[in-house]
Design a protein around this motif. Sequence first.
Motif, PDB file in Angstrom:
ATOM      1  N   VAL A   5     -18.903  32.654  15.456  1.00 12.03           N
ATOM      2  CA  VAL A   5     -18.730  32.420  16.902  1.00 12.03           C
ATOM      3  C   VAL A   5     -17.965  31.119  17.141  1.00 12.03           C
ATOM      4  N   ALA A   6     -18.306  30.082  16.379  1.00 12.66           N
ATOM      5  CA  ALA A   6     -17.608  28.797  16.541  1.00 12.66           C
ATOM      6  C   ALA A   6     -16.124  28.930  16.203  1.00 12.66           C
ATOM      7  N   LYS A   7     -15.834  29.666  15.119  1.00 19.60           N
ATOM      8  CA  LYS A   7     -14.434  29.875  14.731  1.00 19.60           C
ATOM      9  C   LYS A   7     -13.678  30.663  15.795  1.00 19.60           C
ATOM     10  N   ALA A   8     -14.322  31.704  16.336  1.00 24.57           N
ATOM     11  CA  ALA A   8     -13.676  32.531  17.352  1.00 24.57           C
ATOM     12  C   ALA A   8     -13.388  31.716  18.611  1.00 24.57           C
ATOM     13  N   LEU A   9     -14.376  30.929  19.052  1.00 28.22           N
ATOM     14  CA  LEU A   9     -14.181  30.092  20.241  1.00 28.22           C
ATOM     15  C   LEU A   9     -13.083  29.057  20.009  1.00 28.22           C
ATOM     16  N   LEU A  10     -13.069  28.476  18.817  1.00 29.70           N
ATOM     17  CA  LEU A  10     -12.047  27.471  18.508  1.00 29.70           C
ATOM     18  C   LEU A  10     -10.658  28.098  18.508  1.00 29.70           C
ATOM     19  N   ALA A  11     -10.539  29.295  17.929  1.00 34.67           N
ATOM     20  CA  ALA A  11      -9.237  29.971  17.895  1.00 34.67           C
ATOM     21  C   ALA A  11      -8.746  30.276  19.300  1.00 34.67           C
ATOM     22  N   ILE A  12      -9.625  30.800  20.132  1.00 37.82           N
ATOM     23  CA  ILE A  12      -9.243  31.100  21.519  1.00 37.82           C
ATOM     24  C   ILE A  12      -8.851  29.813  22.239  1.00 37.82           C
ATOM     25  N   GLY A  13      -9.659  28.761  22.038  1.00 41.30           N
ATOM     26  CA  GLY A  13      -9.390  27.489  22.709  1.00 41.30           C
ATOM     27  C   GLY A  13      -8.056  26.887  22.324  1.00 41.30           C
ATOM     28  N   VAL A  14      -7.777  26.868  21.032  1.00 46.90           N
ATOM     29  CA  VAL A  14      -6.514  26.276  20.555  1.00 46.90           C
ATOM     30  C   VAL A  14      -5.319  27.082  21.063  1.00 46.90           C
TER      31      VAL A  14
ATOM     32  N   ILE B 207      -0.710  29.694  35.956  1.00 46.51           N
ATOM     33  CA  ILE B 207      -0.882  30.225  34.601  1.00 46.51           C
ATOM     34  C   ILE B 207      -1.376  29.146  33.649  1.00 46.51           C
ATOM     35  N   SER B 208      -0.754  27.971  33.701  1.00 51.69           N
ATOM     36  CA  SER B 208      -1.159  26.899  32.781  1.00 51.69           C
ATOM     37  C   SER B 208      -2.565  26.388  33.103  1.00 51.69           C
ATOM     38  N   THR B 209      -2.900  26.322  34.388  1.00 46.15           N
ATOM     39  CA  THR B 209      -4.244  25.874  34.766  1.00 46.15           C
ATOM     40  C   THR B 209      -5.307  26.824  34.221  1.00 46.15           C
ATOM     41  N   ARG B 210      -5.040  28.132  34.342  1.00 41.49           N
ATOM     42  CA  ARG B 210      -5.990  29.123  33.811  1.00 41.49           C
ATOM     43  C   ARG B 210      -6.114  28.968  32.292  1.00 41.49           C
ATOM     44  N   ALA B 211      -4.987  28.777  31.616  1.00 39.31           N
ATOM     45  CA  ALA B 211      -5.009  28.627  30.155  1.00 39.31           C
ATOM     46  C   ALA B 211      -5.763  27.361  29.746  1.00 39.31           C
ATOM     47  N   PHE B 212      -5.514  26.243  30.445  1.00 46.34           N
ATOM     48  CA  PHE B 212      -6.203  24.991  30.122  1.00 46.34           C
ATOM     49  C   PHE B 212      -7.713  25.122  30.350  1.00 46.34           C
ATOM     50  N   LEU B 213      -8.094  25.789  31.435  1.00 47.78           N
ATOM     51  CA  LEU B 213      -9.514  25.938  31.739  1.00 47.78           C
ATOM     52  C   LEU B 213     -10.234  26.741  30.648  1.00 47.78           C
ATOM     53  N   ILE B 214      -9.653  27.880  30.298  1.00 46.62           N
ATOM     54  CA  ILE B 214     -10.264  28.715  29.259  1.00 46.62           C
ATOM     55  C   ILE B 214     -10.249  27.996  27.915  1.00 46.62           C
ATOM     56  N   GLY B 215      -9.128  27.337  27.610  1.00 46.62           N
ATOM     57  CA  GLY B 215      -9.040  26.613  26.341  1.00 46.62           C
ATOM     58  C   GLY B 215     -10.058  25.501  26.240  1.00 46.62           C
ATOM     59  N   GLY B 216     -10.201  24.719  27.303  1.00 45.69           N
ATOM     60  CA  GLY B 216     -11.164  23.624  27.285  1.00 45.69           C
ATOM     61  C   GLY B 216     -12.596  24.108  27.146  1.00 45.69           C
ATOM     62  N   LEU B 217     -12.929  25.170  27.888  1.00 45.08           N
ATOM     63  CA  LEU B 217     -14.287  25.714  27.808  1.00 45.08           C
ATOM     64  C   LEU B 217     -14.591  26.263  26.416  1.00 45.08           C
ATOM     65  N   CYS B 218     -13.604  26.938  25.821  1.00 42.98           N
ATOM     66  CA  CYS B 218     -13.826  27.521  24.489  1.00 42.98           C
ATOM     67  C   CYS B 218     -13.955  26.448  23.416  1.00 42.98           C
ATOM     68  N   VAL B 219     -13.126  25.411  23.486  1.00 42.03           N
ATOM     69  CA  VAL B 219     -13.235  24.323  22.504  1.00 42.03           C
ATOM     70  C   VAL B 219     -14.584  23.625  22.650  1.00 42.03           C
ATOM     71  N   ALA B 220     -14.984  23.373  23.904  1.00 38.55           N
ATOM     72  CA  ALA B 220     -16.293  22.751  24.130  1.00 38.55           C
ATOM     73  C   ALA B 220     -17.411  23.656  23.609  1.00 38.55           C
ATOM     74  N   GLY B 221     -17.271  24.955  23.846  1.00 38.84           N
ATOM     75  CA  GLY B 221     -18.267  25.901  23.350  1.00 38.84           C
ATOM     76  C   GLY B 221     -18.339  25.895  21.837  1.00 38.84           C
ATOM     77  N   ALA B 222     -17.172  25.798  21.182  1.00 35.04           N
ATOM     78  CA  ALA B 222     -17.141  25.764  19.715  1.00 35.04           C
ATOM     79  C   ALA B 222     -17.879  24.534  19.189  1.00 35.04           C
ATOM     80  N   VAL B 223     -17.691  23.397  19.870  1.00 30.44           N
ATOM     81  CA  VAL B 223     -18.377  22.167  19.448  1.00 30.44           C
ATOM     82  C   VAL B 223     -19.884  22.332  19.588  1.00 30.44           C
ATOM     83  N   VAL B 224     -20.312  22.904  20.715  1.00 33.03           N
ATOM     84  CA  VAL B 224     -21.749  23.088  20.955  1.00 33.03           C
ATOM     85  C   VAL B 224     -22.351  24.043  19.927  1.00 33.03           C
ATOM     86  N   VAL B 225     -21.684  25.181  19.703  1.00 34.95           N
ATOM     87  CA  VAL B 225     -22.202  26.160  18.748  1.00 34.95           C
ATOM     88  C   VAL B 225     -22.267  25.564  17.345  1.00 34.95           C
TER      89      VAL B 225
END
Length: 290
Positions: A207-216, A261-279
């Motif tokens: 899950v952490a790897k998947a979230l990190l990949a999506i975030g990056v 478009i960029s705002t949506r991408a940044f929002l999803i990316g930031g949330l996923c990277v943060a999620g990866a750190v938490v997981v």
Amino acid sequence: MRGLRTLLSAISILVGAVLIVAWAVSSVAVRTVEDGTALTGITETAFDIPGVVSGLSGQIQDQAIDGLAEQGIDTESLGVDDEVRGAVDTAVRSDAFEDAVVAQVAAAQDDFLYQLTHPDTAAGPLVLQVDISSLINARIDDIGQVGAAVPDVSVEPVPVEVLTAERMSDAQTGYAWMERLASWGLWAGLAMLAFGILVSHRRRWFVAKALLAIGVLALGFGAVVRFIDPSAVAAFLPGDAEGIVGSLWLQWITEESSPAISTRAFLIGGLCVAGAVVVTAVGRIFGGRR
């Protein structure tokens, strides 16, 4: 066997991440098409195509000269032909002319949407009819004493081709894919991730790897859209700006649509990277040293 499962798991993470990011971006892109933002951006981009403004200027200059001739004004015999043509050229190259063209976007939105949502119909060029008589007359009036003596000229509405038939066909293809991704991209991406976790022999960090990949991927895409000129990106795409991929990129990533478009991408990316750190942190705390 373990190596194969690891490879399949890695591929599923990458493909799933790409599909989810594509879903997020396509959802915004489809919305910009529906609310007219995309067409506004495409219209403004049309003025950056070499030769478009020059061609329009020459056409409108001839119309203005012919209109004055119909009123008995021979600009050549009066020695103001160059001044009139220069005034018209200045008008066509002004921000006011571009604003007048963009103002006609609402009138063309229905035709634009119809062609995009009916890819089975033959694509035709998207042309805006722009009335600029008042703008031309205002410029002619500025030609010293001669301008004040010249009567107002009536110029026929100017056709401005925003999209050629070929580019409209590309837009139909691109929009069809964006609609599919907006509808099914998220589910397809989640399905790929589910497949990956099933084949993985080490699921603890999946899950952490998947979230990190999506975030990056999301953050990288957002940065490209926000900070790099679309034409520079198109130059590195297959076929350059003239190819279908480059053409679609220039059509959909415009000054009007890129912030959303960029705002949506940044929002999803930031949330996923943060999620990866938490997981990851949770896994280390409760999962022991393994």
